[in-house]
Design a protein around this motif. Structure first.
Motif, PDB file in Angstrom:
ATOM      1  N   ARG A   1       0.894  -1.163  -0.055  1.00 42.87           N
ATOM      2  CA  ARG A   1      -0.004  -0.125  -0.033  1.00 42.87           C
ATOM      3  C   ARG A   1       0.776   1.325   0.012  1.00 42.87           C
ATOM      4  O   ARG A   1       0.566   2.244  -0.633  1.00 42.87           O
TER       5      ARG A   1
ATOM      6  N   ASP B   1      -6.085   3.164   2.876  1.00 42.38           N
ATOM      7  CA  ASP B   1      -7.558   3.188   2.116  1.00 42.38           C
ATOM      8  C   ASP B   1      -8.669   3.510   2.962  1.00 42.38           C
ATOM      9  O   ASP B   1      -9.800   2.890   3.130  1.00 42.38           O
TER      10      ASP B   1
ATOM     11  N   GLU C   1     -11.771   9.729  -8.893  1.00 40.60           N
ATOM     12  CA  GLU C   1     -11.087   8.360  -9.239  1.00 40.60           C
ATOM     13  C   GLU C   1     -10.888   7.378  -8.214  1.00 40.60           C
ATOM     14  O   GLU C   1     -11.240   6.160  -8.510  1.00 40.60           O
ATOM     15  N   PHE C   2     -10.354   7.845  -7.185  1.00 43.50           N
ATOM     16  CA  PHE C   2      -9.999   6.944  -5.880  1.00 43.50           C
ATOM     17  C   PHE C   2     -11.398   6.746  -5.344  1.00 43.50           C
ATOM     18  O   PHE C   2     -11.375   5.661  -4.478  1.00 43.50           O
TER      19      PHE C   2
ATOM     20  N   ASP D   1       2.348   1.869  -3.330  1.00 42.52           N
ATOM     21  CA  ASP D   1       1.272   2.520  -4.215  1.00 42.52           C
ATOM     22  C   ASP D   1       0.627   3.686  -4.197  1.00 42.52           C
ATOM     23  O   ASP D   1       0.594   4.695  -5.209  1.00 42.52           O
TER      24      ASP D   1
ATOM     25  N   ARG E   1       3.216   6.185  -5.211  1.00 38.16           N
ATOM     26  CA  ARG E   1       3.325   6.659  -6.502  1.00 38.16           C
ATOM     27  C   ARG E   1       2.289   7.338  -6.899  1.00 38.16           C
ATOM     28  O   ARG E   1       2.389   8.280  -7.499  1.00 38.16           O
ATOM     29  N   HIS E   2       1.132   7.151  -6.260  1.00 37.92           N
ATOM     30  CA  HIS E   2       0.026   8.040  -6.624  1.00 37.92           C
ATOM     31  C   HIS E   2       0.230   9.292  -6.527  1.00 37.92           C
ATOM     32  O   HIS E   2      -0.643  10.332  -7.125  1.00 37.92           O
TER      33      HIS E   2
ATOM     34  N   ASP F   1      -0.724   1.772 -15.947  1.00 40.98           N
ATOM     35  CA  ASP F   1      -0.956   2.728 -14.758  1.00 40.98           C
ATOM     36  C   ASP F   1      -2.242   1.911 -14.427  1.00 40.98           C
ATOM     37  O   ASP F   1      -3.347   1.956 -15.163  1.00 40.98           O
ATOM     38  N   ILE F   2      -2.299   1.124 -13.386  1.00 38.66           N
ATOM     39  CA  ILE F   2      -3.535   0.420 -12.934  1.00 38.66           C
ATOM     40  C   ILE F   2      -4.507   1.289 -12.332  1.00 38.66           C
ATOM     41  O   ILE F   2      -5.529   0.748 -11.929  1.00 38.66           O
ATOM     42  N   GLY F   3      -3.890   2.566 -11.921  1.00 36.93           N
ATOM     43  CA  GLY F   3      -5.070   3.084 -11.212  1.00 36.93           C
ATOM     44  C   GLY F   3      -5.117   2.933  -9.546  1.00 36.93           C
ATOM     45  O   GLY F   3      -4.236   2.049  -9.263  1.00 36.93           O
ATOM     46  N   TYR F   4      -5.906   3.522  -9.167  1.00 36.27           N
ATOM     47  CA  TYR F   4      -6.091   3.357  -7.658  1.00 36.27           C
ATOM     48  C   TYR F   4      -6.691   2.252  -7.190  1.00 36.27           C
ATOM     49  O   TYR F   4      -7.895   1.574  -7.916  1.00 36.27           O
ATOM     50  N   ARG F   5      -6.158   1.508  -6.388  1.00 38.40           N
ATOM     51  CA  ARG F   5      -6.853  -0.058  -5.794  1.00 38.40           C
ATOM     52  C   ARG F   5      -7.162   0.411  -4.463  1.00 38.40           C
ATOM     53  O   ARG F   5      -6.325   0.773  -3.791  1.00 38.40           O
ATOM     54  N   HIS F   6      -8.239  -0.393  -4.177  1.00 45.23           N
ATOM     55  CA  HIS F   6      -8.719  -0.352  -2.578  1.00 45.23           C
ATOM     56  C   HIS F   6      -7.928  -1.366  -2.050  1.00 45.23           C
ATOM     57  O   HIS F   6      -7.733  -2.408  -2.725  1.00 45.23           O
TER      58      HIS F   6
END
Ligand SMILES: Nc1ncnc2c1ncn2[C@@H]1O[C@H](COP(=O)(O)OP(=O)(O)O)[C@@H](O)[C@H]1O
Ligand SMILES: [Mg+2]
Lengths: 302, 285
Positions: A113, A151, A182-183, A116, A119-120, B6-11
């Motif tokens: 996480r 999250d 998006e999120f 991730d 990076r975001h 870019d797989i985007g945001y993952r929950h």
């Protein structure tokens, strides 16, 4: 469903009433909380996190009572404080992994996480270097990443654009908009500048001295506040006169002029007026009206 | 295909562990920090050098047992003999546990999570206590294993060893609560180190001076209390009272009875109260 429901909330400190019978709700999406310094924005966030007792009233966050279910709320929300809060001698990765574990994520999940979200928020190689060497913009991104790493369903961002240069501010605002869309994470973001929040919010709440001034969907706001700030080296008075002649609504604000935007012709008028008078234009900025001025305007209209 | 998407945001829908796990993770993280593990090499120099110094009498003792069939010292006196090294470890490492989070206002990042302030402080105290305990109990244990292997004539001093280990635990709680309280009151690292070492030096210097002053003026009974000013002699007094071990003081003797043990408890309670007050204030900011 209401993400936030606040009812008659009053918070008194020994010498000041920070929140005064505040009643307001907010739905999913991006909500802006705007107010001048000392309006009570940070105090409200701490109350919603269940970290500060209140004097009167009630508040629910994601349907949970802020006074009795603080621990559950803190499991589901993220928080980005307004002040500096990062230890300088650890790397962004180490800090965010550790804080993910503090939110209850197992070790491996915490690592994934953290990678991730870093990076975001746009931290690349530098995330392995100690935070002490980061720019303000990078530090703000780390603060945002730690708020997102577990999250959450909702995040509280307290003055996330503070201290950023115009470009950093734009990037941060774009990121906030993405988080809300998006999120799919609801956002409550505070600022003392109404203008900058207009761009990213679905809904704006304005408070002043702990009291609700206004709570409305964004569209209702824009007309009232769309203006540009113009600054010239000297000759502001002459410029104001010239713009008025050209049919623009101008009000002086310190060393700058605030010009109400009618449409593209407003920009042309500023350009022409400055060129005609041979003035040195040093700032031309959109939508950065200070909230105090909105209050002044509203008060004047009442 | 080798493009990177870019797989985007993952929950995240994996497990979220409870507060016991969180507190344990914080404790382990802090304990590693005390020894500089997961930190740059320079953070490891101080704790590991001091831990090595703590092993020095152990090595000499085992060599002496093997070569001349004699023990260098007794288990019960180890902490008192090594007190300067233990105090330096406490002074140099206590600030690393509490100072950065206070100084850089990191606390809100913890408190906006399920972690409570009590769990946070508890994990920090536990980490420092375990570190102090390892510092003292590991050399004692190595020495005891050496003792068993060399197998000197007569029964092995198992009781004295176990008593010394138990006292190491008591000493660790006492020292770490006081050390962390002092370090938390002085969140600049250098000041934290200085304040802990100053308190130790004062207690060590004052004890024999007050003893001598009272003894020479004929207040023998009162003089005995002077030794308890120093935490190492205080715990040694508890040990002597419990197990009848040697009193490791230059002269005189400790006061008997339960009072030394009560002083230990009172000091721990006071240090915890200071920590609680300090963190309640930090949390309110
Ligand atoms: N812990 C506190 N003790 C006393 N007064 C406080 C405390 N925190 C905030 N205040 C006061 O409450 C008011 C609101 O503060 P704050 O919520 O920080 O405003 P904002 O975040 O909108 O700038 C201010 O007048 C501030 O001085
Ligand atoms: Mg604030």
């Amino acid at each position: 469903m209401h993400i936030l429901a606040i009812e008659g909330l009053t918070k008194r400190f020994p010498t000041v009433t920070a929140l005064d019978r505040l009643t307001v709700t907010a739905g999913p999406g991006v909500t802006g909380l705007v107010g001048a310094n000392g309006a009570g924005k940070s105090t409200l966030i701490k109350i919603l996190l269940g970290l500060l007792p209140v004097s009167e009233g009630r508040a629910t966050v994601l349907g949970l009572d802020a006074f009795t279910q603080g621990a559950e709320i803190r499991r589901l929300v993220g928080y980005m404080p307004e002040h500096e809060c990062l230890p300088p001698d650890v790397s962004a990765t180490e800090l965010v992994v550790h804080l993910a574990r503090m939110s209850g994520l197992p070790r491996t999940a915490a690592r994934e996480r953290a990678a991730d979200v870093l990076r975001h928020v746009g931290l690349a190689e530098e995330r392995y270097r100690p935070i002490g060497g980061y720019s303000t913009g990078m530090k703000q991104r780390v603060k945002l990443a730690q708020a997102l790493v577990h999250d959450p369903k909702l995040i509280f961002l307290d003055e996330p654009t503070n201290g950023l240069d115009p470009r950093g501010r734009d990037e941060m605002l774009t990121l906030i908009r993405r988080i809300g869309t998006e999120f799919g994470i609801s956002v409550l973001v505070t600022s003392h500048l109404l203008g900058e929040l207009e761009r990213v919010c679905d809904h704006v709440i304005v408070i002043d001295a702990g009291r609700l001034l206004r709570s409305s969907a964004l569209t209702e706001f824009t007309q009232a506040t769309e203006s540009i700030t113009v600054e010239v080296e000297e000759g502001a008075d002459a410029l104001a006169g010239r713009l008025a002649e050209l049919g623009q609504t101008v009000s002086p604000l310190g060393r700058t002029l605030l010009v109400e935007v009618r449409g593209p012709e407003t920009y042309d008028a500023v350009r022409d007026a400055a060129a005609d008078l041979d003035l040195c234009l040093i700032r031309l900025e959109q939508g950065r009206q200070r909230i105090e001025d909105v209050f002044r305007e509203e008060a004047a209209r009442v | 295909m080798s493009e990177i998407y870019d797989i985007g945001y993952r929950h995240y829908d994996g497990p979220r562990l409870g507060r016991a796990h969180t507190t344990l993770a914080l404790g382990v993280h802090s304990l590693r920090g005390v020894f500089g593990l997961g930190r740059p090499a320079r953070s490891k120099i101080m704790p590991f050098s001091l831990a090595a110094v703590m092993m020095f009498p152990v090595v000499v003792s085992i060599a002496m047992m093997a070569l001349v069939q004699q023990r260098l010292g007794d288990y019960s006196g180890y902490a008192v003999v090594m007190q300067a090294v233990i105090a330096i470890f406490l002074a140099s490492q206590s600030p690393t546990v509490v100072a950065p989070d206070l100084r850089h206002r990191v606390l809100p990042l913890y408190l906006s999570r399920p972690v409570t302030i009590a769990e946070y402080v508890g994990a920090k105290v536990a980490a420092m206590t375990v570190a102090m305990f390892l510092l003292v109990a590991v050399p004692l244990t190595v020495m005891f294993i050496g003792d068993l292997l060399v197998d000197l004539p007569g029964p092995p001093p198992t009781g004295e060893y176990l008593g010394a280990v138990a006292m190491a635990a008591v000493l660790s709680v006492l020292l770490s609560t006081i050390g962390l309280a002092l370090a938390a009151l002085t969140p600049r690292r250098g000041l934290g180190v200085a304040s802990v070492i100053t308190v130790y030096l004062l207690s060590t210097g004052a004890a024999p001076m007050i003893f001598a002053a009272l003894y020479s003026t004929g207040h023998d009974a009162a003089a005995a209390w002077a030794w308890l000013i120093n935490p190492f002699w205080l715990v040694d007094a508890v040990q002597a009272g419990l197990f009848g071990t040697t009193q490791h003081i230059p002269e005189g003797s400790y006061p008997g009875g339960p009072v030394p043990a009560l002083i230990v408890l009172a000091l721990i309670a006071a240090a915890v109260a200071v920590l609680a007050a300090r963190y309640r204030k930090a949390a309110a900011q």
